[in-house]
Design an enzyme around this catalytic site. Structure first.
Site: not given
Ligand code: TTP
Ligand code: MG
Length: 412
Positions: A14, A108-109
């Protein structure tokens, strides 16, 4: 727990603060600063916040004005989805170098089944390090990795040590780890479900695991059986290899959102993101499709799909987005939405005909040229500029300009 669980080594990767990190990567002035990525407009919300911004209590879904109130020095960049999709595909390349069994779970996962690669790469920890180094060397981005016997626990593990973490959950450790883990930390148990469980006196996974499966089934239907297994860390769902199957019938992506999407504009943002991902995925496999489906889930879990068959095959983000938005236009939303999915069926390989009209032909040529440049040089070299209908003449932009890439983000 099934015997399959005991044998597998599953990894969950992630990316950390993904959109914000990509922006920092392409603009050094943003590095180390409290930064959020948002949409356009006065009522826009934060899509993600850098970890510096999170220390002010800023998080995804928060209105931008509220975020600025919490941190007056906050920097804000408008989202550029195609750029993030591009980074996502480059990460995918790095992951696929360790095993073909990579499931793209969101932008992103990803999940990896590395069971078959352990010997070659000298163990799971080593593979995780290779991935982290590869992503850092190539993209200057960091990620968190969880390693466990199944997807459920791998996802939990990657979340335990964010950002930059590497967490392994071994088979022996599962019962003690889950005993005091609060139910909402488990993947799939959102705040709403957690509230129901709390009302039943169930706060930890340990407690949940001791509730008889029959009782959970009576209360939550089929979800009850899943909850019973989840609480005990059991999950035998396979890692579904990224869509290069020789005969894929359909391809799609869904995204669960942690907050209620109340307006069409907000839903449109997710449709756009998913359409871009899907377009790249289709083109990388040489596919195009004719039937676009939009799936939505209301906050009460009612899930439904509507589809539309087009006259010709399509495979670009803007085309898919346009079709899915037409489908959305025909739906009367009765409740806020929690999950959005976009898929394309009626797939064919090499089905893209060279469009008859000059204007259309140029669009397709621009997209294919962008793919070629991006596949070769990466680094989000080319991406979409203003996403305004079909004004493709302005579509190709430099990867970053001091004024920021102007991007009309459909989010409110
Ligand atoms: P996430 O993996 O939930 O968050 P992140 O990568 O920003 O942070 P973390 O370090 O906690 O993993 O989401 C991935 C991307 O998806 C995030 O950068 C932005 C996008 N996103 C949205 O567009 N809308 C949303 O509601 C969420 C939760 C994420
Ligand atoms: Mg993330």
């Amino acid at each position: 727990m099934s015997s399959a669980d005991r044998e597998r080594v599953i990894m969950h990767v992630d990316m950390d603060a993904f959109f914000a990190s990509v922006e920092q990567r392409t603009n050094p002035a943003l590095v180390g600063k409290p930064l959020v990525v948002s949409g356009a407009g006065k009522r826009t919300v934060v899509t993600t916040a850098s970890y510096q911004a999170r220390s002010y209590g800023i998080k995804s879904g928060m209105p931008l004005f509220e975020a600025k109130r919490r941190c007056p020095d906050l920097l804000c960049v408008q989202a550029n989805i195609p750029k993030y999709v591009d980074a996502s595909f480059r990460v995918l390349d790095i992951l696929q170098a360790t095993t073909p069994d990579v499931e793209v779970y969101s932008i992103d996962e990803a999940f990896l089944d590395v069971t078959g690669s352990l010997l070659l790469f000298k163990g799971a920890e080593n593979i995780a390090r290779m991935i982290k180094e590869g992503i850092w060397d190539d993209l200057r981005l960091t990620c968190s990795i969880g390693i466990a016997p199944n997807k459920l626990l791998a996802k939990l593990a990657s979340n335990l040590e964010k950002p930059g973490g590497l967490r392994i959950i071994s088979q022996d450790e599962i019962p003690s780890l889950l005993e005091n883990l609060s139910v909402e930390q488990m993947w799939g148990i959102g705040p709403r479900l957690a509230k129901y469980l709390n009302a039943m006196g169930v706060f930890s996974c340990g407690q949940l695991g001791r509730v008889p499966a029959r009782l959970l089934e009576r209360r939550f239907g089929i979800m009850g059986r899943m909850l019973h297994n989840m609480a005990r860390g059991a999950d035998d769902s396979p890692v579904v290899r990224f869509g290069t199957e020789p005969d894929a019938k359909s391809m799609g992506h869904t995204m669960t959102v942690q907050r209620d999407l109340k307006s069409r504009k907000e839903i449109s943002w997710y449709i756009f993101l998913l359409s871009e991902m899907l377009g790249r995925r289709l083109r990388s496999g040489g596919y195009a499709g004719r039937t676009v489906a939009l799936t939505l889930r209301y906050t009460d879990f009612h899930t439904f799909s509507r589809r539309m068959t087009l006259k010709r095959h399509i495979n670009t983000g803007p085309q898919i987005h346009e079709a899915a938005m037409r489908i959305l236009g025909g739906i009367r939303l009765r409740d806020p939405v929690r999950l959005v999915g976009v898929s394309l069926a009626n797939l064919a390989r090499g089905a893209i005909q060279i469009p008859l009209f000059e204007d259309e032909r140029r669009k397709v040529e621009v997209i294919l040229a962008m793919d070629r440049v991006n596949n070769r040089y990466g680094d989000f070299t080319l991406s979409w500029g203003p996403f305004v209908g079909s004004q493709m003449s302005r579509a190709v932009t430099p990867r970053w300009r001091p004024g920021g890439v102007k991007f009309l983000c459909p989010i409110l």
